[in-house]
Design a protein around this motif. Sequence first.
Motif, PDB file in Angstrom:
ATOM      1  N   SER D 111      -4.896   8.987  -2.501  1.00  0.00           N
ATOM      2  CA  SER D 111      -4.309   8.981  -3.943  1.00  0.00           C
ATOM      3  C   SER D 111      -2.694   9.487  -3.378  1.00  0.00           C
ATOM      4  N   ILE D 112      -1.894   9.248  -4.289  1.00  0.00           N
ATOM      5  CA  ILE D 112      -0.392   9.885  -4.333  1.00  0.00           C
ATOM      6  C   ILE D 112      -0.065  10.652  -5.627  1.00  0.00           C
ATOM      7  N   VAL D 113       0.349  11.730  -5.323  1.00  0.00           N
ATOM      8  CA  VAL D 113       0.655  12.439  -6.503  1.00  0.00           C
ATOM      9  C   VAL D 113       2.287  12.795  -6.358  1.00  0.00           C
ATOM     10  N   THR D 114       2.832  12.453  -7.328  1.00  0.00           N
ATOM     11  CA  THR D 114       4.297  12.751  -7.166  1.00  0.00           C
ATOM     12  C   THR D 114       5.077  13.347  -8.399  1.00  0.00           C
ATOM     13  N   PHE D 115       6.453  13.422  -8.406  1.00  0.00           N
ATOM     14  CA  PHE D 115       6.951  14.445  -9.510  1.00  0.00           C
ATOM     15  C   PHE D 115       7.523  13.683 -10.501  1.00  0.00           C
ATOM     16  N   SER D 116       7.535  12.172 -10.617  1.00  0.00           N
ATOM     17  CA  SER D 116       8.180  11.562 -11.542  1.00  0.00           C
ATOM     18  C   SER D 116       7.710  10.140 -11.710  1.00  0.00           C
ATOM     19  N   PRO D 117       7.410   9.706 -12.857  1.00  0.00           N
ATOM     20  CA  PRO D 117       6.912   8.348 -13.029  1.00  0.00           C
ATOM     21  C   PRO D 117       7.927   7.249 -12.620  1.00  0.00           C
ATOM     22  N   VAL D 118       9.088   7.696 -12.479  1.00  0.00           N
ATOM     23  CA  VAL D 118      10.180   7.032 -11.755  1.00  0.00           C
ATOM     24  C   VAL D 118       9.792   5.996 -10.409  1.00  0.00           C
ATOM     25  N   MET D 119       8.867   7.089  -9.740  1.00  0.00           N
ATOM     26  CA  MET D 119       8.679   6.892  -8.301  1.00  0.00           C
ATOM     27  C   MET D 119       7.510   5.923  -8.002  1.00  0.00           C
ATOM     28  N   ARG D 120       6.701   5.709  -9.064  1.00  0.00           N
ATOM     29  CA  ARG D 120       5.495   5.005  -9.087  1.00  0.00           C
ATOM     30  C   ARG D 120       5.307   3.588  -8.629  1.00  0.00           C
ATOM     31  N   ARG D 121       6.250   2.630  -8.730  1.00  0.00           N
ATOM     32  CA  ARG D 121       6.129   1.423  -8.608  1.00  0.00           C
ATOM     33  C   ARG D 121       6.688   1.367  -6.919  1.00  0.00           C
ATOM     34  N   TRP D 122       7.674   1.896  -6.704  1.00  0.00           N
ATOM     35  CA  TRP D 122       8.252   2.115  -5.056  1.00  0.00           C
ATOM     36  C   TRP D 122       6.931   2.432  -4.213  1.00  0.00           C
ATOM     37  N   TYR D 123       6.407   3.609  -4.725  1.00  0.00           N
ATOM     38  CA  TYR D 123       5.272   4.172  -3.767  1.00  0.00           C
ATOM     39  C   TYR D 123       4.086   3.219  -3.775  1.00  0.00           C
ATOM     40  N   SER D 124       3.735   2.692  -4.822  1.00  0.00           N
ATOM     41  CA  SER D 124       2.637   1.639  -4.952  1.00  0.00           C
ATOM     42  C   SER D 124       2.873   0.498  -4.084  1.00  0.00           C
ATOM     43  N   ASP D 125       4.211  -0.001  -4.068  1.00  0.00           N
ATOM     44  CA  ASP D 125       4.314  -1.008  -3.213  1.00  0.00           C
ATOM     45  C   ASP D 125       4.307  -0.636  -1.748  1.00  0.00           C
ATOM     46  N   CYS D 126       4.711   0.693  -1.405  1.00  0.00           N
ATOM     47  CA  CYS D 126       4.826   1.041  -0.118  1.00  0.00           C
ATOM     48  C   CYS D 126       3.314   1.061   0.664  1.00  0.00           C
ATOM     49  N   VAL D 127       2.396   1.346  -0.281  1.00  0.00           N
ATOM     50  CA  VAL D 127       1.066   1.453   0.071  1.00  0.00           C
ATOM     51  C   VAL D 127       0.468  -0.152   0.226  1.00  0.00           C
ATOM     52  N   ALA D 128       0.860  -0.809  -0.699  1.00  0.00           N
ATOM     53  CA  ALA D 128       0.325  -2.196  -0.549  1.00  0.00           C
ATOM     54  C   ALA D 128       0.952  -2.992   0.791  1.00  0.00           C
ATOM     55  N   ALA D 129       2.189  -2.347   1.126  1.00  0.00           N
ATOM     56  CA  ALA D 129       2.907  -2.974   2.309  1.00  0.00           C
ATOM     57  C   ALA D 129       1.998  -2.619   3.662  1.00  0.00           C
TER      58      ALA D 129
END
Lengths: 250, 250, 250, 250, 250, 250
Positions: D111-129
């Motif tokens: 899982s990824i835990v981070t500090f802001s909902p603003v990062m959610r999409r970019w991080y998810s896309d990184c994992v998918a990549a």
Amino acid sequence: MRLLLVNPNMTQAMTDSMAAIARQLAGTRADIVPLTATRGFPYIASRAEAQIAGGVALEMIAENLEGIDAVVIAAFGDPGLIAAREIFDVPVVGMAEASVLSAAMLGERFSIVTFSPVMRRWYSDCVAATGLGQRFTGVRTPQRHAPDVLHARTAQRAALIELSRAAALEDGADVVILGGAPLAGLAPEIADEVPAVVIDPIATATAQALALASLRIAGPSRASRPIGKSSVGLSPALSRIIAAESPLPG
Amino acid sequence: MRLLLVNPNMTQAMTDSMAAIARQLAGTRADIVPLTATRGFPYIASRAEAQIAGGVALEMIAENLEGIDAVVIAAFGDPGLIAAREIFDVPVVGMAEASVLSAAMLGERFSIVTFSPVMRRWYSDCVAATGLGQRFTGVRTPQRHAPDVLHARTAQRAALIELSRAAALEDGADVVILGGAPLAGLAPEIADEVPAVVIDPIATATAQALALASLRIAGPSRASRPIGKSSVGLSPALSRIIAAESPLPG
Amino acid sequence: MRLLLVNPNMTQAMTDSMAAIARQLAGTRADIVPLTATRGFPYIASRAEAQIAGGVALEMIAENLEGIDAVVIAAFGDPGLIAAREIFDVPVVGMAEASVLSAAMLGERFSIVTFSPVMRRWYSDCVAATGLGQRFTGVRTPQRHAPDVLHARTAQRAALIELSRAAALEDGADVVILGGAPLAGLAPEIADEVPAVVIDPIATATAQALALASLRIAGPSRASRPIGKSSVGLSPALSRIIAAESPLPG
Amino acid sequence: MRLLLVNPNMTQAMTDSMAAIARQLAGTRADIVPLTATRGFPYIASRAEAQIAGGVALEMIAENLEGIDAVVIAAFGDPGLIAAREIFDVPVVGMAEASVLSAAMLGERFSIVTFSPVMRRWYSDCVAATGLGQRFTGVRTPQRHAPDVLHARTAQRAALIELSRAAALEDGADVVILGGAPLAGLAPEIADEVPAVVIDPIATATAQALALASLRIAGPSRASRPIGKSSVGLSPALSRIIAAESPLPG
Amino acid sequence: MRLLLVNPNMTQAMTDSMAAIARQLAGTRADIVPLTATRGFPYIASRAEAQIAGGVALEMIAENLEGIDAVVIAAFGDPGLIAAREIFDVPVVGMAEASVLSAAMLGERFSIVTFSPVMRRWYSDCVAATGLGQRFTGVRTPQRHAPDVLHARTAQRAALIELSRAAALEDGADVVILGGAPLAGLAPEIADEVPAVVIDPIATATAQALALASLRIAGPSRASRPIGKSSVGLSPALSRIIAAESPLPG
Amino acid sequence: MRLLLVNPNMTQAMTDSMAAIARQLAGTRADIVPLTATRGFPYIASRAEAQIAGGVALEMIAENLEGIDAVVIAAFGDPGLIAAREIFDVPVVGMAEASVLSAAMLGERFSIVTFSPVMRRWYSDCVAATGLGQRFTGVRTPQRHAPDVLHARTAQRAALIELSRAAALEDGADVVILGGAPLAGLAPEIADEVPAVVIDPIATATAQALALASLRIAGPSRASRPIGKSSVGLSPALSRIIAAESPLPG
């Protein structure tokens, strides 16, 4: 038990040979009730034909459901299978799906060998629809279509053995499915010449229909059953089944 | 250009509202030729109904193909779409598929919002069939089915806005598709209240049909066209098209 | 309508030929505003070059967005596409993505044929990024790279026809995409010699840009828009757009 | 050994804290050479910003490559990573990718835990990549964005522990990745309070860069290296690298 | 640091050559503690053998865990890896998994080249188990099995170079993994003749074990640890570890 | 026919209840030969335990194969299944795999309901291993582990009904699989209270073993059989089977 063997193709000779294999497999466990389509196509080979023949299959099943414990849709490609499963309260089995899911219990990877390149797309799409595409090593067929489909089993026997061997040795298939109603009965004849498990779809579908029927699963209260619908132009039996009240989800 | 707008549902009022939206979108670029099914169901909500209605759609298209540049199958769920694409030589567009593929050009993830939980399975399966399931955030619907489907657009407006907002804010959808013929026309009305791109399937399908027709792509010689087949019990026009000679692969 | 046709390659001749095709497709429906990159590379062929050229494309769009209804990024491989879609409030279309998604409405499986093995990886990655990799039958190219990219369309015409035929007949592609700006305009010329639908990416991207623009979708309030950011070293127009306030999710 | 630690964000304080962690991890094995972007954004949070910052990262690497054994792109989200890997002859590691691939060696799901909902999409896309999306249980973040990103580590400490616990206990993550440069150093501090392996991306990326560098893999002759290209407007060092001759495939 | 290098094959010569490579890679950073199985098979080549050898590996690890910082399971195919990771509190690394995940940081696509067709299935299944199957271009092997497995590295050297070149040039692999303990040490010798990154699994697994150990991750409190179990017939050390109390999820 | 029912758990009471269900399903068609493990664990709940118990299962099968037509591995999670299928020449069926593949013939989506959160990971991994993960709606369990596993069926009956209802109504499962040997026999008792098809894994696995055995498939010549291997420390029967000569691929 009584199994309805619905051939959505119009070719009676195919029904006869498939019914014979189903009877041999079922022995004294079940009566086989074979039906041949009276509308549609001599044999189905495309999504367009399956769209129409699938509707015909629904009517054939609806009109003959009395006293039936399970249904086999006896055309590789499974016209109407998903639709039938939604509305009938007995197990419904398709030749392609039953072969693919059985193959997945007999080895890691499986292949389809069939009699004509014309069938390649439809069969591939059937496998993808099961969700097991990643274990599928592809369809192997002769390069050219031979118009006499009915006698493919004898006329192309040597080629089909060669294709089955290639599926095992080059593609890495543990299981070879001999797809298509015209090849019914070929599997046990060539099994010794192929270094893979070779399965006959109509025997396999019959075995699966018996297996699922033996579980004595009740169906009528499923949340996933569609809500009842009025209709126009359907056969009376099918219209009645589709109109039946059913529980709403939620 | 002339677009055939085939409603495989039997509800004329749905056809009328969809034709109006299609005409508004097409403007002077194309004549819209709407058709309503005279067999089948008031509205389609399951795979079983789509099996039958898809066959009806093939006949409706075959009988009205003269002078047509593209076809829209005007039921979300796209009954008969894959089948039609195999045999007709003009672009054939489905409301669900066109919405999903357009959504994929308007954002990273998309959701479907619709008027009844009854539609959830069929719509989900449609998305999976496109291959874009990994970009799909799911179907959101009211918890209970309201029998008056025809007026869902007005009766459930507030709930549909709330569901669309949840699709954007909770599920992360960039695009919300308002699925189902009864919701035709709702998208522009609620777009301002939803923090996502909101698309209307009939407008989108019309735009896609015009786009594909404008490419002036020739179809007749495709290797993937099924070989010609004789048939029994089909409408004459459809029977003729399915019987047409076509090139064999290989 | 006005369409911005942004060529992130520095080759003016490519822009000219693509603009001509776009104008032919758009007819009186839209003005085409072509731009050629003044920084970057003569033609982009890798992820590294796309990283840089994509940034250039963002600046080209930002500086010319006034009065524009939709944007076409006119390089197969779509440099900057996902980035552009996040920050601009008009539809942004890429040649590769538009071709792939349109192909998915014209057949079951699609292939890319292009002029050099050098492009294979980047193009394959573009298809994978759409999520439609399972319907993709691969990239076919000549075995060797020919340095005169600009004249590939004429110099390699026979080879490209042969590759397209193989994509259809051997790989089972229903649709062949002629990828790469240097092949713009070739599709209609060779369509009769290929037993598949053959599509031209710039024509297709133009058709899609017009289709999406015709939906008159509002974008500014999307929950997925990035929050505003200060920046250093960007062109003033791009800096302003990225700094704009936007609604936070939640 | 010498590791280049390239922060494509412009915030020097982030570089300092990440360099300190990298130095602690590397000990006497390697010198850490930290760089902070002088163009771009204070911190990157979207694909659009990553498009631009990735180009900046390429220039930063090209200009400082002399004597370097491996590169860490020190922003979770990995701007420019795929591009850098194509053209530089040393291992290039990204914080997100290294964390995800290391997590896959430390447990089944992450899982990824981070500090802001603003990062959610970019991080998810990184994992998918990466291709490992099926082992990913999602991003957990606080519900609201707090503008003071730099102090998220201390200000949100309690919330981040709670989110990490939920990732383990509710989502079934074996490994929790604390994503985002502002959280550098938090993992060892909270590991005892989380029933999962908790990993720090900058420590993990440094460990991976050292591991890959220790393999002493030669790169220059790879078939996948792009062919040399002339360019306009790039920094001289980057322009030289992109112009270098390379072997053509085939 | 101390690394346990567990060879679940019974061939001491393989252990010796792998330990030598591991020591060269680790230098002064870690002591390598090599172990060779005393039960099982001379070399493992199937799932059935891996089922048994994996259990042997668990016992070898349990009995030698004192003072160990990380474990390498030194058989390509990783017998017992997932099982070991569940119950031991130090990082456990497999040669195949470490190679695949490292390859994913060194290029976009990777291939395995090995010494016998006999290994193809097991190795392919290992890749699929990581989740990275879509970046895998397949296993290339000589057509026939040569019984003298131990000397494959020298006897088949020319063929392995040719296969590696084909993996790069025909299959598009950026990274070639030389799979199988008998090929340990070959990678650096042939790297110059292959236009791809060529990696040695035992060196790579050692580097990954050192990298993960350097992160000093605590494991004992993981929610995913199985609950304690009594057992019969296990070695005392393994029995003790499996019986240990552990936190329940929830 | 004779079916070997191999319980790789050491709990005789589980074997007894499963054998009773298998006998009821098989009726006069087959003798059921039950075996209970004498090494290993009271009940298996993790990958580590399955690694060891799978080896035990191989020995149990090898020693009792004489006159057997098919084998059921009677632990949900299927320890040793893939390994057994490689080396034994009769069909080998696992409770989890047979349930999942049968569920795929009884509906579109399926769920697993079981008695403890402790089982969640292992069961999920089993489904993923079949390749049907995209049709799986997840595992539902009580929130806390109850140590008295053997009486879960009666003690947790109400909770299991509630979980099954939620799987159908909230998760959209058409089929609910009651996973885990302790729940054997519960399915028919609660079927009326669950709006989905509810299946009992031991009954289903028995039905599948009978179905596959009825196909009378010959196995010995399969190309995928591992080559013969010498071994140390295996039971004599298993050692003999693994040492058997077999055809090499190619």
